[in-house]
Design an enzyme around this catalytic site. Structure first.
Site, short mmCIF file in Angstrom:
data_model
loop_
_atom_site.label_atom_id
_atom_site.label_comp_id
_atom_site.label_asym_id
_atom_site.label_seq_id
_atom_site.Cartn_x
_atom_site.Cartn_y
_atom_site.Cartn_z
N HIS A 27 0.88 -1.17 0.00
CA HIS A 27 0.00 0.00 0.00
C HIS A 27 0.92 1.22 0.00
O HIS A 27 1.64 1.46 0.97
CB HIS A 27 -0.85 -0.07 1.28
CG HIS A 27 -2.11 0.73 1.23
ND1 HIS A 27 -3.12 0.51 0.32
CD2 HIS A 27 -2.55 1.76 2.02
CE1 HIS A 27 -4.12 1.35 0.55
NE2 HIS A 27 -3.80 2.12 1.57
N LYS A 172 -10.59 6.03 -3.08
CA LYS A 172 -9.71 7.12 -2.61
C LYS A 172 -8.35 6.89 -3.24
O LYS A 172 -7.81 5.77 -3.16
CB LYS A 172 -9.68 7.07 -1.08
CG LYS A 172 -8.52 7.75 -0.40
CD LYS A 172 -8.92 8.04 1.05
CE LYS A 172 -7.79 7.86 2.04
NZ LYS A 172 -8.14 8.33 3.38
N LYS A 174 -4.35 7.80 -3.42
CA LYS A 174 -3.26 8.36 -2.62
C LYS A 174 -2.29 9.08 -3.55
O LYS A 174 -1.79 8.47 -4.52
CB LYS A 174 -2.53 7.23 -1.91
CG LYS A 174 -3.32 6.65 -0.75
CD LYS A 174 -3.33 7.64 0.40
CE LYS A 174 -3.93 7.05 1.64
NZ LYS A 174 -4.01 8.05 2.72
N ASP A 203 -6.40 11.79 -1.51
CA ASP A 203 -5.74 12.09 -0.22
C ASP A 203 -4.28 12.46 -0.49
O ASP A 203 -3.50 11.66 -1.01
CB ASP A 203 -5.80 10.86 0.70
CG ASP A 203 -5.35 11.17 2.12
OD1 ASP A 203 -4.90 12.31 2.37
OD2 ASP A 203 -5.44 10.27 2.99
N GLU A 229 -8.53 15.41 0.53
CA GLU A 229 -8.18 15.18 1.93
C GLU A 229 -6.79 15.72 2.23
O GLU A 229 -5.83 15.42 1.50
CB GLU A 229 -8.24 13.65 2.16
CG GLU A 229 -8.01 13.19 3.56
CD GLU A 229 -8.31 11.70 3.73
OE1 GLU A 229 -9.00 11.10 2.86
OE2 GLU A 229 -7.83 11.11 4.71
N ASP A 254 -7.64 15.60 7.94
CA ASP A 254 -7.38 14.28 8.52
C ASP A 254 -6.27 14.40 9.56
O ASP A 254 -6.52 14.48 10.76
CB ASP A 254 -7.02 13.27 7.42
CG ASP A 254 -6.80 11.87 7.98
OD1 ASP A 254 -7.09 11.64 9.17
OD2 ASP A 254 -6.30 10.98 7.25
N LYS A 278 -11.15 9.36 13.39
CA LYS A 278 -10.50 8.06 13.59
C LYS A 278 -10.55 7.83 15.09
O LYS A 278 -10.15 8.72 15.85
CB LYS A 278 -9.05 8.05 13.08
CG LYS A 278 -8.95 8.10 11.55
CD LYS A 278 -7.54 8.06 11.02
CE LYS A 278 -7.60 8.23 9.49
NZ LYS A 278 -6.35 8.52 8.83
N GLU A 332 -14.31 4.63 5.47
CA GLU A 332 -13.23 3.91 4.77
C GLU A 332 -12.79 2.73 5.63
O GLU A 332 -11.59 2.42 5.71
CB GLU A 332 -12.06 4.86 4.47
CG GLU A 332 -11.50 5.53 5.72
CD GLU A 332 -10.32 6.46 5.47
OE1 GLU A 332 -10.08 6.84 4.32
OE2 GLU A 332 -9.65 6.81 6.46
C1 MUC Z 1 -5.09 8.25 5.66
O1 MUC Z 1 -4.34 9.18 5.58
O2 MUC Z 1 -6.24 8.50 5.43
C2 MUC Z 1 -6.66 5.59 5.47
C3 MUC Z 1 -6.98 4.90 4.35
C4 MUC Z 1 -5.79 4.67 3.65
O3 MUC Z 1 -5.64 4.08 2.59
O4 MUC Z 1 -4.78 5.24 4.32
C5 MUC Z 1 -5.23 5.70 5.56
C6 MUC Z 1 -4.57 6.90 6.05
MG MG Z 2 -5.91 10.67 5.18
#
Ligand code: MUC
Ligand code: MG
Length: 395
Positions: A27, A172, A174, A203, A229, A254, A278, A332
């Site tokens: 990941h 989502k 990254k 994000d 995000e 976040d 969270k 999520e």
């Molecule tokens: C984050 O920053 O949101 C949550 C889902 C994901 O893939 O990473 C986390 C951390």
């Molecule tokens: Mg995040």
């Protein structure tokens, strides 16, 4: 009362176990590449022989936040356990207040302990954790999936697979590992491939400066991205407020948001349209509900975030989020699906794009003791490279 012996149910012992679990694929986040998951399992044994379970994990050790599973273990073993051993197990508010006096910060450790106390109390009373919190307003939670394989085509294939399985229909993405130009090309390709069949959020994990964020968000907004995000550094709340005022696409806090105090200040500064809750960031389920209450009062929308916990931490969050009056952006809570194996007897039920809450007492989960023996770090055996679990997609 004369004639009736009222015996206090106390906290007898607390065991903390580091577990190293495989993942279905690496990941890739801006700050780290996750290749395996370390979970800290917390087992609180009470004097009525009822055990409560809790969990704390982190993303990439200390790469994401201030606490790691190893650090949480130390905090619990050295500071929390000596403080709460022998106290009443059934008064969770009093236990958390005491912990708050002897331990500053360390919200992940506090959340893991509170989860275990709630699980034990729910089992004792034969009610679910959400019932202990006052009752749920929803029995299922929409769950998105993060595409973070590091390869655009592989991400698109993964999204198609999830749509086909009816497991996720919001994705989502990254970004922040590569240049903004490369990241935007990646996002636009995926959005184009999925079209109106799926929602797409992005994000940035704090990686852009304000000027870069302004340029990039304009492109993302134009492309129909639903939510952005944490585009800039968590401490730059004034910058977040300027960006939130400038764009229509909602911005979510976040890393900038931990507990109710952050929520209050972010809301006061109009620094985000949405808050990513969270349970570990707020320091427990009750504290998460307080964070959510601040958001509600300020008109900020809510999103059920994850620290990519395994089944125990994910269920703690699910019970908590199920009780919130508003959860406008769904959740999520897919952490267990990223693992190559699970440590519970019955895996969580993901169906029709939603996580279904179990109805059993406490968290509604039972540990698989064989798996605990197999994955515990202190087993002293490194020959355990074969994931044996149920989560086989994606490869
Ligand atoms: C984050 O920053 O949101 C949550 C889902 C994901 O893939 O990473 C986390 C951390
Ligand atoms: Mg995040």
């Amino acid at each position: 009362m004369p004639g009736i012996a009222l015996t206090m149910i106390s906290i007898q012992s607390i065991e903390t176990i580091l577990l190293d679990l495989p993942m279905i694929r690496p990941h890739l986040l801006a700050m780290t590449v996750m290749q395996k998951r370390t979970l800290l399992l917390v087992r609180v044994m009470c004097s009525d022989a009822i055990e409560g379970l809790g969990e704390a994990t982190s993303i990439g050790g200390l790469a994401y936040g201030d606490e790691s599973p190893e650090g949480v273990k130390l905090c619990i073993d050295c500071f929390i356990t000596p403080a709460i051993r022998g106290i009443e197990a059934t008064n969770i508010n009093a236990a958390m207040e005491l912990i708050g006096r002897v331990v500053q910060g360390n919200p992940f450790a506090k959340a893991a302990i509170e989860t275990a106390l709630l699980d034990a109390h729910g089992k004792r009373r034969a009610v679910s954790v959400s019932e202990l919190l006052g009752g749920s307003v929803r029995s299922t939670l929409p769950v998105l999936w993060t595409l973070a394989s590091g390869d655009t085509q592989r991400d698109i294939d993964e999204a198609e697979q999830m749509l086909e399985l009816r497991r996720h229909r919001v994705f989502k993405l990254k970004v922040g590992r590569k240049s903004a130009k490369e990241d935007l090309a990646h996002v636009l390709s995926i959005k184009r491939a999925l079209g109106e069949r799926a929602g797409v959020t992005v994000d940035v994990n704090q990686q852009w400066d304000e000027a870069q964020a302004a340029r990039s968000i304009a492109t993302l907004e134009e492309a129909g991205i639903d939510l952005i995000e944490q585009p800039i550094a968590k401490h730059n709340r004034a910058g977040m407020a300027r960006l939130a005022a400038r764009f229509v696409v909602p911005l979510m806090a976040d890393e900038a948001l931990y507990g109710p105090e952050d929520a209050f200040d972010l809301a006061r500064q109009a620094a985000a349209d949405v808050f990513a809750l969270k349970v570990v960031k707020s320091g427990g389920l009750h504290a998460t509900r307080r964070t959510a209450a601040v958001a509600d009062a300020a008109g900020v929308s809510l999103y059920g975030g994850t620290m990519l916990e395994g089944s125990i931490g994910t269920l703690a969050a699910a019970h908590c989020y199920s009780t919130l009056p508003h959860l406008q952006w769904g959740s999520e809570l897919f952490g267990p699906l990223l693992l190559g194996d699970d440590i519970v007897v019955t895996p969580l039920r993901y169906q029709n794009f939603e996580l279904h809450l179990p109805s059993g007492p406490g968290l509604g989960i039972e540990l698989d003791e064989d798996k605990i023996r197999f994955y515990r770090r202190d087993r002293g055996d490194v020959s355990r490279s074969t994931p044996r679990g149920p989560h086989v997609v994606p490869r």
